[in-house]
Design a protein around this motif. Structure first.
Motif, PDB file in Angstrom:
ATOM      1  N   ALA A 154       0.840  -1.196   0.000  1.00 12.80           N
ATOM      2  CA  ALA A 154       0.000   0.000   0.000  1.00 12.80           C
ATOM      3  C   ALA A 154       0.875   1.246   0.000  1.00 12.80           C
ATOM      4  O   ALA A 154       1.936   1.281   0.637  1.00 12.80           O
ATOM      5  CB  ALA A 154      -0.914  -0.008   1.225  1.00 12.80           C
ATOM      6  N   ALA A 155       0.417   2.280  -0.698  1.00 12.09           N
ATOM      7  CA  ALA A 155       1.147   3.544  -0.761  1.00 12.09           C
ATOM      8  C   ALA A 155       0.162   4.683  -0.961  1.00 12.09           C
ATOM      9  O   ALA A 155      -0.882   4.511  -1.584  1.00 12.09           O
ATOM     10  CB  ALA A 155       2.169   3.527  -1.904  1.00 12.09           C
ATOM     11  N   THR A 156       0.501   5.841  -0.435  1.00  8.95           N
ATOM     12  CA  THR A 156      -0.382   7.013  -0.481  1.00  8.95           C
ATOM     13  C   THR A 156      -0.212   7.752  -1.806  1.00  8.95           C
ATOM     14  O   THR A 156       0.560   8.704  -1.906  1.00  8.95           O
ATOM     15  CB  THR A 156      -0.055   7.978   0.675  1.00  8.95           C
ATOM     16  OG1 THR A 156       1.349   8.266   0.647  1.00  8.95           O
ATOM     17  CG2 THR A 156      -0.408   7.376   2.010  1.00  8.95           C
ATOM     18  N   PHE A 157      -0.940   7.346  -2.809  1.00  8.65           N
ATOM     19  CA  PHE A 157      -0.780   7.925  -4.134  1.00  8.65           C
ATOM     20  C   PHE A 157      -1.078   9.421  -4.149  1.00  8.65           C
ATOM     21  O   PHE A 157      -0.497  10.169  -4.935  1.00  8.65           O
ATOM     22  CB  PHE A 157      -1.687   7.205  -5.137  1.00  8.65           C
ATOM     23  CG  PHE A 157      -0.996   6.096  -5.872  1.00  8.65           C
ATOM     24  CD1 PHE A 157      -0.841   6.150  -7.248  1.00  8.65           C
ATOM     25  CD2 PHE A 157      -0.484   5.006  -5.186  1.00  8.65           C
ATOM     26  CE1 PHE A 157      -0.207   5.126  -7.933  1.00  8.65           C
ATOM     27  CE2 PHE A 157       0.152   3.973  -5.858  1.00  8.65           C
ATOM     28  CZ  PHE A 157       0.299   4.032  -7.230  1.00  8.65           C
ATOM     29  N   GLU A 158      -1.972   9.892  -3.299  1.00  9.78           N
ATOM     30  CA  GLU A 158      -2.306  11.319  -3.306  1.00  9.78           C
ATOM     31  C   GLU A 158      -1.324  12.156  -2.507  1.00  9.78           C
ATOM     32  O   GLU A 158      -1.437  13.373  -2.462  1.00  9.78           O
ATOM     33  CB  GLU A 158      -3.731  11.524  -2.802  1.00  9.78           C
ATOM     34  CG  GLU A 158      -4.799  10.807  -3.604  1.00  9.78           C
ATOM     35  CD  GLU A 158      -4.716  11.099  -5.095  1.00  9.78           C
ATOM     36  OE1 GLU A 158      -4.303  12.203  -5.489  1.00  9.78           O
ATOM     37  OE2 GLU A 158      -5.069  10.197  -5.877  1.00  9.78           O
ATOM     38  N   ALA A 159      -0.367  11.518  -1.888  1.00  6.20           N
ATOM     39  CA  ALA A 159       0.753  12.213  -1.245  1.00  6.20           C
ATOM     40  C   ALA A 159       2.023  11.531  -1.752  1.00  6.20           C
ATOM     41  O   ALA A 159       2.618  10.702  -1.053  1.00  6.20           O
ATOM     42  CB  ALA A 159       0.648  12.137   0.275  1.00  6.20           C
ATOM     43  N   SER A 178       5.031  -5.859  -5.545  1.00  4.07           N
ATOM     44  CA  SER A 178       4.487  -4.809  -6.402  1.00  4.07           C
ATOM     45  C   SER A 178       3.986  -3.670  -5.533  1.00  4.07           C
ATOM     46  O   SER A 178       3.977  -3.758  -4.298  1.00  4.07           O
ATOM     47  CB  SER A 178       3.342  -5.341  -7.283  1.00  4.07           C
ATOM     48  OG  SER A 178       2.261  -5.787  -6.486  1.00  4.07           O
ATOM     49  N   VAL A 179       3.558  -2.593  -6.185  1.00  6.73           N
ATOM     50  CA  VAL A 179       2.957  -1.439  -5.502  1.00  6.73           C
ATOM     51  C   VAL A 179       1.471  -1.422  -5.844  1.00  6.73           C
ATOM     52  O   VAL A 179       1.094  -1.592  -7.009  1.00  6.73           O
ATOM     53  CB  VAL A 179       3.619  -0.119  -5.945  1.00  6.73           C
ATOM     54  CG1 VAL A 179       2.940   1.073  -5.275  1.00  6.73           C
ATOM     55  CG2 VAL A 179       5.111  -0.132  -5.628  1.00  6.73           C
ATOM     56  N   LEU A 180       0.652  -1.224  -4.825  1.00  9.30           N
ATOM     57  CA  LEU A 180      -0.796  -1.244  -5.020  1.00  9.30           C
ATOM     58  C   LEU A 180      -1.338   0.166  -5.215  1.00  9.30           C
ATOM     59  O   LEU A 180      -1.218   1.032  -4.350  1.00  9.30           O
ATOM     60  CB  LEU A 180      -1.472  -1.889  -3.802  1.00  9.30           C
ATOM     61  CG  LEU A 180      -3.011  -1.929  -3.803  1.00  9.30           C
ATOM     62  CD1 LEU A 180      -3.527  -2.672  -5.021  1.00  9.30           C
ATOM     63  CD2 LEU A 180      -3.528  -2.547  -2.516  1.00  9.30           C
ATOM     64  N   PRO A 207       6.621  -3.622 -10.236  1.00 11.71           N
ATOM     65  CA  PRO A 207       5.496  -3.220 -11.089  1.00 11.71           C
ATOM     66  C   PRO A 207       4.387  -2.638 -10.220  1.00 11.71           C
ATOM     67  O   PRO A 207       4.423  -2.727  -8.991  1.00 11.71           O
ATOM     68  CB  PRO A 207       5.069  -4.527 -11.741  1.00 11.71           C
ATOM     69  CG  PRO A 207       5.430  -5.578 -10.734  1.00 11.71           C
ATOM     70  CD  PRO A 207       6.693  -5.079 -10.069  1.00 11.71           C
ATOM     71  N   ILE A 208       3.395  -2.049 -10.861  1.00 12.10           N
ATOM     72  CA  ILE A 208       2.269  -1.451 -10.144  1.00 12.10           C
ATOM     73  C   ILE A 208       0.987  -2.189 -10.526  1.00 12.10           C
ATOM     74  O   ILE A 208       0.747  -2.455 -11.705  1.00 12.10           O
ATOM     75  CB  ILE A 208       2.141   0.048 -10.470  1.00 12.10           C
ATOM     76  CG1 ILE A 208       3.347   0.801  -9.906  1.00 12.10           C
ATOM     77  CG2 ILE A 208       0.845   0.637  -9.907  1.00 12.10           C
ATOM     78  CD1 ILE A 208       3.385   2.278 -10.251  1.00 12.10           C
TER      79      ILE A 208
END
Length: 378
Positions: A154-159, A178-180, A207-208
């Motif tokens: 998990a990663a904070t795409f909006e930050a 991978s990155v979710l 990969p994403i």
């Protein structure tokens, strides 16, 4: 918060897939209260007292983290807890039963991904803390005890700055594969805003996986809100189509030639007319994107993958194979969606007309290429 790095991690290597299957879409849930030890005291207290705010309003949580068993298989409920929270049941119903040699965990709830993007944009520190806690929990409680599993982190795409920090923290852990990301974002994924995430992912050879989602701070269709789940479930491909168009036309794959993105739970059949239409209009409108280095459809093989779930079932089963082959038979991967109600069994998901060669690609070799496992175990 504990770190995901540990002595156990050193015992892990890249997954080796030989005769078994790759399942790119398994949804775990932490046990109730399982994230508490990984969350800073202040954030845990804040969540307990005030809940999480998102663009859909204020969600009050009396005991954080609180789980919900929505959209789950009736037989996936363990004696204690919620579907996806019992590793032994996951082994029995999925990993052992179908010989899954690599199962990719995509935890959508709870954690920062449930706030992505709305909640994270409103409170990125909470979103980032939840992502870190969720990643650590999965690594320690799921991957270390069961090395057939790996984490889509998990990663904070909006930050993006916090997302990059998290990728740098756990992206090299062998438990992470991978990155979710999620299909509903505040801006199209081709936006420069997200480029630091792509740069970090490529640097860590990750990969994403972009999973179907709600949220995004927008209505869940291009014209407004749906009235029924059936509308949403059938129409969710709208966001995935928009994301693919944005990534290609914004030149993301030219800028990051090592970037690989998989659209999960977005089906595959709908991509074919979209790509054909894009190629057609690109011929006359290419002056608007003069820096695009390739024909739009030529980016698919190197950069865009799609999962099977939910699979289409045309009256003529051969049409499904034709569509997959028209999209790119080397870029379609199997997704069970366990433990959700529309779970796809690898034993029954494909019609008998599917060639053994195509099934071998979808079940195994395409995933090996996507995750960079072609040379493992040789």
């Amino acid at each position: 918060m504990t770190t995901a790095k540990s002595e156990k991690a050193s015992a892990l290597s890249k997954p080796v897939v030989t005769t078994g299957l790759i399942d790119v879409d398994i949804h775990p849930l932490p046990k109730v209260g399982g994230l508490n030890e990984y969350l800073p005291t202040g954030i845990l207290k804040q969540l307990d007292e005030y809940g999480m705010r998102s663009t859909t309003g204020l969600q009050l949580i009396s005991e954080y983290p609180q789980m919900y068993g929505n959209a789950m298989r009736a037989d996936a409920w363990p004696e204690d807890g919620y579907p996806g929270s019992d590793l032994d049941l996951m082994r029995t119903q999925l990993l052992d039963l179908y010989n899954i040699e690599l199962g990719v965990l995509q935890c959508l709830s709870p954690g920062g991904q449930t706030l992505n993007p709305a909640g994270q944009a409103l409170n990125p520190e909470i979103g980032s803390a939840l992502c870190s806690a969720l990643n650590d929990y999965q690594i320690e409680h799921l991957v270390h005890p069961e090395p057939r599993l790996r984490v889509s982190m998990a990663a904070t795409f909006e930050a993006p700055d916090l997302a990059v920090k998290e990728i740098e923290r756990v992206g090299s852990d062998p438990a992470v594969i991978s990155v979710l990301g999620l299909s509903k974002t505040m801006e199209p994924l081709g936006s420069r805003k997200y480029w630091p995430i792509y740069e970090a992912a490529v640097a860590h050879n990750l990969p994403i996986q972009v999973h179907l989602s709600q949220g995004g701070g927008h209505a869940n269709t291009g014209t407004g809100w749906t009235s029924y789940h059936a509308e949403y479930h059938v129409g969710h491909v709208q966001s995935i189509q928009s994301q693919m168009l944005s990534l290609i036309l914004q030149g993301v794959f030219d800028r990051f030639p090592g970037l690989k993105i998989m659209f999960v739970e977005g089906n595959v059949a709908h991509f074919v007319p979209l790509i054909q239409r894009l190629d057609y209009h690109w011929k006359t409108l290419r002056g608007e994107v003069p820096n695009l280095q390739r024909k739009p459809s030529e980016y698919i093989y190197d950069h865009v993958w799609a999962s099977t779930q939910p699979i289409d079932e045309p009256q003529n089963p051969r049409h499904l194979q034709e569509v997959i082959e028209e999209f790119c038979p080397d870029n379609v991967l199997f997704a069970s969606d366990y433990p959700h109600f529309d779970f796809d069994s690898p034993e029954t998901v494909f019609p008998a007309s599917f060639s053994p060669e195509l099934k071998e690609k979808i079940f195994r070799t395409n995933g090996m290429r996507f995750f960079g496992l072609e040379n493992e175990g040789k």
